[in-house]
Design an enzyme around this catalytic site. Sequence first.
Site, PDB file in Angstrom:
ATOM      1  N   PHE A   1      37.190  32.839  38.476  1.00 40.61           N
ATOM      2  CA  PHE A   1      35.854  33.093  38.582  1.00 40.61           C
ATOM      3  C   PHE A   1      36.169  34.915  38.198  1.00 40.61           C
ATOM      4  CE2 PHE A   1      31.981  35.276  39.894  1.00 40.61           C
ATOM      5  CZ  PHE A   1      31.091  34.504  39.103  1.00 40.61           C
TER       6      PHE A   1
ATOM      7  N   ASP B   1      42.393  41.384  39.453  1.00 46.98           N
ATOM      8  CA  ASP B   1      41.078  41.227  39.784  1.00 46.98           C
ATOM      9  C   ASP B   1      40.716  41.179  41.291  1.00 46.98           C
ATOM     10  OD1 ASP B   1      38.376  40.784  40.226  1.00 46.98           O
ATOM     11  OD2 ASP B   1      38.198  39.233  38.924  1.00 46.98           O
TER      12      ASP B   1
ATOM     13  N   LYS C   1      32.077  45.047  44.168  1.00 47.13           N
ATOM     14  CA  LYS C   1      31.743  44.458  45.598  1.00 47.13           C
ATOM     15  C   LYS C   1      31.761  45.540  46.584  1.00 47.13           C
ATOM     16  CE  LYS C   1      31.831  39.759  44.174  1.00 47.13           C
ATOM     17  NZ  LYS C   1      30.578  39.490  43.986  1.00 47.13           N
TER      18      LYS C   1
END
Length: 403
Positions: free
Chosen positions: A141, A226, A255
């Site tokens: 993801f 990531d 984030k």
Amino acid sequence: MSTTKQIIELADRRTAHNYHPLPVVIHEAQGAWVVDVEGKRYLDCLAGYSSLNFGHGNPEILKAARDQLDRLTLTSRAFYHDQFAAFCAELGDLTGKDMILPMNTGAEAVETAIKVARKWGYQVKGVEPDKANIIVMEDNFHGRTTTIVSFSTDPDARADYGPYTPGFRIVKYGSVDAIRDAVDHNTVAVLVEPIQGEAGVLLPPDGYLSEIRSLCTEHDILFIADEIQSGLGRTGETFACDHENVVPDMYLMGKALGGGVVPVSAVAADAEILGVLKPGQHGSTFGGNPLACAVGLQVVRMLATGEYQERARALGEFLGTRLTPLLGHGVVAVRRRGLWAGIDIAPSLATGRQVCEALMAKGVLAKDTHGSTIRLAPPLVVSEEDLSWAVDKLTEVITELSD
């Protein structure tokens, strides 16, 4: 103030149904706790998918934001501003990289990395024009843009968004041999989540990241990590790669870099990689804006002390001791790294959604994924007592479902 039912009904009528939220309407929050419009308190065990690592309303982060709001919020990158250099320099020091490219969202950081890797491949490695390929993992993801969903294996994320962007080779997560078999002379990068969060907090086999590092070095391929969910303290280290003492060629961050206040993302790499970009070849109006840089700089300085990484380590160990006894009693697997856990509920007992709904009724907010898995990722400011209470509530839910 409108009631929970009224707000949810209005939202369901007037917004696209691209999410299926739990039926709770949050009104305010502090630390690890939130309060709904009816005044009920909940322990937040999702933390905005790790965007709120430092808690709701962190006073140091809010002060940085308020101070900056009173001065300057946006210039665009047409001009320098007085927060930009410090943010990039100190984030570069935290990552050990020469250069930072700030963006807004995690998906933008991933898109940036894809573009940079391809340009690097053509200009530095000498890959054939328009033939660059990037190796990615099953169950990944990385975001929801059309390019990123082109290499998703999740039908919900991918279906009906074609035609899909070419140039990606999907291999099994956890298998270095699968990566090696996919490499050819036009391979420019391996893009991997050190821990697959959306897939259910899937941990890699021991040595996996180290072997990817060696393979990428051997074949002159960029290792892109990531760390948008796994980085910035969540796993008990600054980055999940640190657990194997691995340094990728590119870190992707997002984030928690925005402190739960504004969207902030960034790519960190050395000059021979990010240096392939020239003026006009990539950009963002809001990327690296003054407010984002002020908030991001405060986050970087908080991480530089190591305090939050240590909290995640210690609290994660405690969480593990509380979750382990549930194995065999309605729970079939627990995966944990730092203060981040994936818990597989026995499918015969309940779905993850049903468990999360039952937890919500008891004052704990968590999120399900992939059927019967729930994730726990509370803010790193959570207390040991609060964690213990949350596991008590999970135990009650499992017991009640078993009866």
